[in-house]
Design a protein around this motif. Structure first.
Motif, short mmCIF file in Angstrom:
data_model
loop_
_atom_site.label_atom_id
_atom_site.label_comp_id
_atom_site.label_asym_id
_atom_site.label_seq_id
_atom_site.Cartn_x
_atom_site.Cartn_y
_atom_site.Cartn_z
N ILE A 161 36.69 47.58 39.59
CA ILE A 161 38.05 47.02 39.59
C ILE A 161 38.21 46.02 38.45
CG2 ILE A 161 39.66 45.54 40.85
CD1 ILE A 161 38.61 46.88 43.44
N ALA A 162 37.21 45.15 38.24
CA ALA A 162 37.28 44.17 37.16
C ALA A 162 37.36 44.86 35.80
CB ALA A 162 36.08 43.23 37.23
N TRP A 163 36.57 45.91 35.61
CA TRP A 163 36.59 46.67 34.36
C TRP A 163 37.96 47.31 34.16
CZ3 TRP A 163 37.19 51.79 32.93
CH2 TRP A 163 36.79 52.12 31.63
N MET A 164 38.51 47.90 35.22
CA MET A 164 39.81 48.55 35.13
C MET A 164 40.94 47.55 34.87
SD MET A 164 39.35 51.50 38.05
CE MET A 164 41.09 51.78 38.20
N ASP A 222 44.93 45.36 31.31
CA ASP A 222 45.50 44.19 30.64
C ASP A 222 45.53 44.39 29.13
OD1 ASP A 222 46.70 41.59 30.82
OD2 ASP A 222 44.82 40.77 30.04
N LYS A 223 44.49 44.97 28.59
CA LYS A 223 44.47 45.24 27.14
C LYS A 223 45.57 46.23 26.78
CE LYS A 223 42.87 45.38 22.92
NZ LYS A 223 42.69 44.24 22.05
N TRP A 238 53.96 43.96 31.33
CA TRP A 238 53.47 42.98 32.29
C TRP A 238 51.96 42.88 32.18
CZ3 TRP A 238 50.09 43.68 36.40
CH2 TRP A 238 49.99 42.61 37.27
N ARG A 239 51.45 41.65 32.20
CA ARG A 239 50.02 41.39 32.01
C ARG A 239 49.37 40.94 33.31
NH1 ARG A 239 48.78 39.63 26.81
NH2 ARG A 239 46.65 39.82 27.57
N VAL A 240 48.08 41.10 33.37
CA VAL A 240 47.27 40.59 34.49
C VAL A 240 47.01 39.11 34.21
CG1 VAL A 240 45.08 40.80 35.71
CG2 VAL A 240 46.19 42.84 34.79
N ARG A 241 47.19 38.27 35.21
CA ARG A 241 46.94 36.84 35.02
C ARG A 241 45.48 36.59 34.71
NH1 ARG A 241 50.28 33.61 39.69
NH2 ARG A 241 52.33 34.25 38.98
N GLU A 242 45.23 35.61 33.85
CA GLU A 242 43.86 35.24 33.53
C GLU A 242 43.13 34.78 34.79
OE1 GLU A 242 43.88 32.37 30.38
OE2 GLU A 242 44.24 33.91 28.86
N ARG A 243 43.84 34.09 35.65
CA ARG A 243 43.25 33.62 36.90
C ARG A 243 42.76 34.80 37.75
NH1 ARG A 243 47.33 30.31 40.18
NH2 ARG A 243 48.24 32.36 40.46
N THR A 244 43.52 35.87 37.77
CA THR A 244 43.13 37.06 38.54
C THR A 244 41.85 37.67 37.97
OG1 THR A 244 45.44 37.51 39.08
CG2 THR A 244 43.88 39.34 39.31
N LEU A 281 33.73 42.83 34.29
CA LEU A 281 34.66 42.17 33.39
C LEU A 281 34.02 41.96 32.02
CD1 LEU A 281 37.47 41.00 33.06
CD2 LEU A 281 36.58 38.81 33.81
N TYR A 282 32.75 41.57 32.00
CA TYR A 282 32.05 41.38 30.74
C TYR A 282 31.98 42.69 29.96
CZ TYR A 282 28.53 39.97 27.37
OH TYR A 282 27.86 39.70 26.21
N LEU A 283 31.65 43.77 30.65
CA LEU A 283 31.60 45.07 30.01
C LEU A 283 32.99 45.48 29.50
CD1 LEU A 283 29.85 47.51 29.30
CD2 LEU A 283 30.39 48.45 31.53
N GLY A 284 34.02 45.19 30.28
CA GLY A 284 35.39 45.46 29.85
C GLY A 284 35.78 44.65 28.62
N MET A 285 35.38 43.39 28.59
CA MET A 285 35.66 42.55 27.43
C MET A 285 35.03 43.13 26.18
SD MET A 285 35.13 38.75 29.10
CE MET A 285 34.91 37.98 27.51
#
Length: 91
Positions: A15-18, A23-24, A32-38, A51-55
């Motif tokens: 989910i974090a990767w997706m 967001d990208k 519409w963007r995903v909040r940074e907090r989310t 998330l790190y892999l997604g970044m």
């Protein structure tokens, strides 16, 4: 590792990767963007690897200091916690 924990970690990281991918994509299309907090909450909930892999995969949020510091730090803490819980504590 208990199967339920393994499934949880796989799901939260996916989910974090997706979310990073979405967001990208939204940033490029100016939608519409995903909040940074989310994003950071998913990382803190166990999805830091995703998330790190997604970044890295999408080159997203790599210039934001809070992401370049917090996400690897969360990944390190969560990895150390898993090693402690499953390796060190049980030996």
């Amino acid at each position: 590792m208990p199967p339920l924990l393994l499934y949880y970690l796989l799901l939260i990281n996916l989910i974090a990767w997706m979310l990073c991918w979405y967001d990208k994509r939204a940033a490029i299309r100016q939608n519409w963007r995903v909040r940074e907090r989310t994003l950071l909450l998913y990382a803190a909930a166990g999805g830091s690897a995703g998330l790190y892999l997604g970044m890295k995969t999408f080159r997203h949020k790599t210039k934001h200091l809070k992401f370049t510091v917090l996400v690897p730090l969360l990944l390190l803490i969560q990895s150390a916690g898993l090693v402690w819980f499953f390796v060190i504590r049980t030996s």
